[in-house]
Design an enzyme around this catalytic site. Structure first.
Site, PDB file in Angstrom:
ATOM      1  N   THR A 175       0.876  -1.173   0.000  1.00  0.00           N
ATOM      2  CA  THR A 175       0.000   0.000   0.000  1.00  0.00           C
ATOM      3  C   THR A 175       0.907   1.215   0.000  1.00  0.00           C
ATOM      4  OG1 THR A 175      -1.872  -1.009   1.110  1.00  0.00           O
ATOM      5  CG2 THR A 175      -1.492   1.312   1.587  1.00  0.00           C
ATOM      6  N   ARG A 203     -14.922  -5.737  -0.234  1.00  0.00           N
ATOM      7  CA  ARG A 203     -14.238  -5.484   1.045  1.00  0.00           C
ATOM      8  C   ARG A 203     -13.550  -4.108   1.003  1.00  0.00           C
ATOM      9  NH1 ARG A 203      -8.624  -4.324   2.471  1.00  0.00           N
ATOM     10  NH2 ARG A 203      -8.304  -4.998   4.605  1.00  0.00           N
ATOM     11  N   GLY A 205     -10.905  -1.606   3.181  1.00  0.00           N
ATOM     12  CA  GLY A 205      -9.927  -1.605   4.274  1.00  0.00           C
ATOM     13  C   GLY A 205      -9.879  -0.276   5.006  1.00  0.00           C
ATOM     14  N   ASP A 206      -8.767  -0.059   5.680  1.00  0.00           N
ATOM     15  CA  ASP A 206      -8.599   1.154   6.485  1.00  0.00           C
ATOM     16  C   ASP A 206      -8.195   2.368   5.646  1.00  0.00           C
ATOM     17  OD1 ASP A 206      -6.120  -0.272   6.021  1.00  0.00           O
ATOM     18  OD2 ASP A 206      -5.151   1.199   7.319  1.00  0.00           O
ATOM     19  N   THR A 226      -0.229   1.625   6.907  1.00  0.00           N
ATOM     20  CA  THR A 226      -0.191   0.420   6.082  1.00  0.00           C
ATOM     21  C   THR A 226      -0.139  -0.795   6.988  1.00  0.00           C
ATOM     22  OG1 THR A 226       1.056  -0.875   4.477  1.00  0.00           O
ATOM     23  CG2 THR A 226       2.324   0.636   5.845  1.00  0.00           C
ATOM     24  N   GLY A 227      -0.865  -1.828   6.606  1.00  0.00           N
ATOM     25  CA  GLY A 227      -0.884  -3.041   7.415  1.00  0.00           C
ATOM     26  C   GLY A 227      -2.221  -3.734   7.289  1.00  0.00           C
ATOM     27  N   GLY A 229      -5.635  -4.102   7.400  1.00  0.00           N
ATOM     28  CA  GLY A 229      -6.637  -3.044   7.431  1.00  0.00           C
ATOM     29  C   GLY A 229      -7.736  -3.231   8.460  1.00  0.00           C
TER      30      GLY A 229
HETATM   31  N1  ASP Z   1      -4.031  -1.495   4.808  1.00  0.00           N
HETATM   32  C1  ASP Z   1      -4.283  -2.107   3.534  1.00  0.00           C
HETATM   33  C2  ASP Z   1      -5.619  -2.775   3.556  1.00  0.00           C
HETATM   34  O1  ASP Z   1      -5.915  -3.458   4.511  1.00  0.00           O
HETATM   35  C3  ASP Z   1      -3.265  -3.133   3.132  1.00  0.00           C
HETATM   36  C4  ASP Z   1      -1.818  -2.705   3.190  1.00  0.00           C
HETATM   37  O2  ASP Z   1      -1.471  -1.772   3.910  1.00  0.00           O
HETATM   38  O3  ASP Z   1      -0.983  -3.310   2.478  1.00  0.00           O
HETATM   39  O4  ASP Z   1      -6.355  -2.665   2.599  1.00  0.00           O
END
Ligand code: ASP
Length: 307
Positions: A175, A203, A205-206, A226-227, A229
């Protein structure tokens, strides 16, 4: 005049240094440097933090190395659905898009939502139609295809498994996001992502949710996460950094440490975030082995991947 500063990230996770060839590392570093320099040039010539984060994120969206725009991960039904957000710290205006398809630069669509619609978050077909009406660049599915992302999807295709772009053999992830402080003292943040490999259709995410994966407030800081979500949503991670500063009076580094190392791990929140405060302090922190990151502040430029 305020000091100017900018930071970018290209994802965080369980990175295996052994899986990183010198050529690959060079390519990642070059892309991160290009993005942060693009944003910094704008800031240095009097551009706004908003322009800088949008421009930096566009550079990262356009490279297939990262999981955003071109090179986004595959959904469970074999498509690409992207999330993005942008937020300004002076008036707390924000724009975001979720589960959008075929838009070349989702971050620019998020900005249009903020500036040319009465809404904050548009999703799916509605977001696509808005992009079309705004004459934003569209691309067919082939543009977003990346062989590695396809192979990642094949590993979990047909199963209920959802994986972060990075928790696969190749450990490639990403991300993308940017945070900036401009010469007028205004902060801004932007994040863009393809989400998680094999995610269920629809779906979200965050990243596109103000306060979860993206947040900016001139009173405190600008954040891009990032992480995993789902965990960042439940932790309202980006806003929590702001809240720790605003209500507890903590400095940026301590507020980020609490969120990244104390609040997220119990929720399975693997990942990290980049942050800038209103004095131009930059913090890039993560609770895993690496985060693709770069920043330019008064001390100069730094690009890093591992700890
Ligand atoms: N945070 C992102 C999500 O969950 C994924 C990522 O950070 O790689 O969509």
């Amino acid at each position: 005049m305020s000091p100017i500063a900018i930071a970018v990230h290209g994802g965080a996770g369980t990175l295996d240094p052994a899986a990183m060839t010198p050529e690959k590392e060079k390519a990642y570093r070059a892309a991160l440097a290009a993005a942060v320099q693009r944003g910094h040039r704008l800031l240095a010539s009097g551009g706004t933090a908003l322009d800088a984060v949008e421009a930096a994120v566009r550079v990262l969206e356009d490279t297939p190395l990262f999981n955003a725009g071109r090179g986004s991960v595959f959904t469970a039904d074999g498509g690409h659905q992207m999330d993005a957000a942008i937020m300004r710290g002076d008036d707390l205006r924000a724009g975001a898009v979720a589960a959008v398809q075929n838009v070349k630069n989702p971050v620019s669509l998020a900005r249009r939502v903020m500036e040319r619609s009465p809404h904050v978050l548009l999703s799916g077909r509605g977001a696509f139609e808005f992009a079309h009406a705004q004459r934003l660049e569209l691309e067919d599915d082939a543009y977003f295809f990346d062989q590695l992302r396809y192979d990642q999807w094949q590993e979990v295709r047909g199963t209920a498994a959802v994986q972060l772009d990075h928790s696969v053999r190749e450990r490639k992830f990403g991300t993308v996001g940017a945070v900036a402080l401009d010469a007028t003292g205004c902060l801004a943040a932007a994040t863009s992502t393809g989400g998680m490999t094999n995610k269920r259709w629809g779906r979200i995410g965050d990243s596109p949710v103000p306060g979860a994966g993206t947040y900016a407030n001139n009173a405190t800081c600008a954040i891009s996460c990032t992480g995993n979500g789902e965990a960042f949503l439940r932790a309202v991670a980006a806003h929590d950094v702001h809240a720790l500063m605003a209500y507890k009076g903590l400095p940026l580094q301590e507020a980020v440490r609490i969120v990244v190392h104390e609040k997220l791990p119990p929720l399975d929140g693997e990942g990290g975030l980049i942050a800038i405060d209103r004095d131009g302090n930059v913090v890039l922190d993560f609770n895993c082995t690496g985060m693709y990151r770069a920043h330019i502040d008064h001390r100069g430029e730094e690009v890093a991947i591992f700890r």
